[in-house]
Scaffold this active site. Structure first.
Site, PDB file in Angstrom:
ATOM      1  N   TYR A   1      -1.851  -4.736  -0.030  1.00  0.00           N
ATOM      2  CA  TYR A   1      -1.450  -4.097   1.225  1.00  0.00           C
ATOM      3  C   TYR A   1      -2.208  -2.806   1.450  1.00  0.00           C
ATOM      4  CZ  TYR A   1       1.426  -0.538  -1.149  1.00  0.00           C
ATOM      5  OH  TYR A   1       1.840   0.515  -1.912  1.00  0.00           O
TER       6      TYR A   1
ATOM      7  N   ARG B   1     -11.004  -0.177   0.800  1.00  0.00           N
ATOM      8  CA  ARG B   1     -10.093  -0.380  -0.337  1.00  0.00           C
ATOM      9  C   ARG B   1      -9.406  -1.741  -0.232  1.00  0.00           C
ATOM     10  NH1 ARG B   1      -5.767   4.084  -1.310  1.00  0.00           N
ATOM     11  NH2 ARG B   1      -4.857   3.104   0.503  1.00  0.00           N
TER      12      ARG B   1
ATOM     13  N   HIS C   1       2.902 -21.010 -10.678  1.00  0.00           N
ATOM     14  CA  HIS C   1       2.107 -19.813 -10.952  1.00  0.00           C
ATOM     15  C   HIS C   1       0.638 -20.017 -10.590  1.00  0.00           C
ATOM     16  CE1 HIS C   1       5.690 -18.653 -13.115  1.00  0.00           C
ATOM     17  NE2 HIS C   1       5.165 -17.477 -13.424  1.00  0.00           N
TER      18      HIS C   1
ATOM     19  N   LYS D   1      -4.250  -2.241  -4.818  1.00  0.00           N
ATOM     20  CA  LYS D   1      -3.062  -1.855  -4.039  1.00  0.00           C
ATOM     21  C   LYS D   1      -2.202  -3.108  -3.846  1.00  0.00           C
ATOM     22  CE  LYS D   1      -1.749   1.255  -0.282  1.00  0.00           C
ATOM     23  NZ  LYS D   1      -0.830   2.101  -1.028  1.00  0.00           N
TER      24      LYS D   1
ATOM     25  N   GLU E   1      -0.526   9.342 -11.903  1.00  0.00           N
ATOM     26  CA  GLU E   1      -0.305   9.666 -10.488  1.00  0.00           C
ATOM     27  C   GLU E   1       1.175   9.552 -10.185  1.00  0.00           C
ATOM     28  OE1 GLU E   1      -2.215   6.659  -8.038  1.00  0.00           O
ATOM     29  OE2 GLU E   1      -1.641   5.079  -9.436  1.00  0.00           O
TER      30      GLU E   1
END
Ligand code: PLP
Length: 288
Positions: free
Chosen positions: A32, A51, A99, A146, A178
């Site tokens: 995302y 990104r 999976h 992300k 972070e």
């Protein structure tokens, strides 16, 4: 009612439907982006889309669309103005739960908008400094992707909130990585220090801008390892993310950082963000 984008169609959110077998739902098998738009214009849109490409490639979801056109159309259909756009691309739906995945699948592409405050109009005095805690980093080993697999992030954020803090700064093998949805900086002796890029952190679009602005203004910065003691001894601590820009952290684990007030270098950096934003909005800069 909002207009959302789902697999090539703009439609009211109440009418959007996704299969229960979508791998984003079953496995968190999706990536995302969250991209701010001010006055209908994307802020660092190109960097967010780069990104997105990195995340898609890393998880081998094959999806090439005119992202900028789609997001711009979505923003326009929602009235323009100040909006954050959430964009999610999942591997798609195979009509079963397994999976394993086929390399060639039709991804599910979903985007919607939410109103945001124009933080740059408000100015530094209206920025609320935050308190943070430090927790163990329980995430996987590819934090540069992300991914929507955010359970470890939300669990430690909840722990922070239970302790009256707004962010959890994470510690892995003795080093700070972070926040749960932000990058981390400390300032010591007027030098901005931030953990180096790699698979332990997300390459924040705002982090990149902080370093670009520092470079341009001759403010010294270092991308280095940081530990807990250095955090508590810092003159200033900041976090950054796309919808919040840079935010001062004035307390960590109940200990005051520096003077306990937003620091002078934070104020300067915030002012640089305001000027950068202003130049974009008034067409004095091509960067979007
Ligand atoms: N780190 C993590 C884990 C995040 O989730 C985010 C944003 O959501 C950031 C850093 C900041 O990234 P950006 O500046 O691109 O919003």
């Amino acid at each position: 009612m909002n207009i959302v984008y789902l697999n090539g169609v703009f439609l009211p959110d109440t009418e959007a439907r996704i299969s229960v077998f979508d791998r984003g739902f079953l496995f968190g098998d999706s990536v995302y982006e969250v991209i701010p738009f001010y006055q209908g214009r994307g802020f660092r849109l190109e960097q967010h889309l780069q990104r997105l490409q990195h995340s898609l490639r890393a998880v081998r979801i094959h999806c090439e669309l005119d992202w900028a056109d789609i997001l711009q159309a979505l923003v326009t259909q929602n009235g323009g103005g100040n909006l954050s756009v959430y964009l999610q691309v999942s591997r798609g739906d195979t009509g079963e739960r397994s999976h394993a995945f086929d390399e060639i699948m039709a991804p599910t592409v979903f985007a919607f908008c939410q109103p945001i405050r124009d933080i740059y109009q408000a100015g530094p005095d209206l920025v609320e400094p935050v308190r943070a805690i430090v927790t163990a980093d329980m995430r996987g080993h590819r934090c540069d992707i992300k991914s929507t697999c955010l359970q470890p992030n939300i669990m430690v954020l909840q722990q922070a909130r239970a302790q009256g803090a707004a962010e959890a700064l994470q510690l892995r093998n003795g080093l700070l990585t972070e926040g749960t949805s932000s990058n981390l900086y400390i300032v010591r002796q007027n030098v901005i220090c931030t953990p180096r890029l790699g698979s332990d952190i997300l390459g924040g679009v705002t982090r990149q801008l902080v370093l670009e602005l520092a470079d341009r203004e001759g403010i010294q910065y270092q991308e280095i390892d940081l530990d807990y003691e250095q955090l508590l001894a810092a003159d200033e601590v900041w976090i950054s993310s796309s919808t919040r820009a840079v935010v001062p952290v004035i307390e960590v684990d109940g200990e005051r950082i520096g003077t306990g007030q937003p620091g002078p270098l934070w104020r300067r950096m915030y002012q640089l963000f305001i000027e950068f934003h202003h130049a974009l909005m008034t067409g004095q800069s091509k960067d979007v």
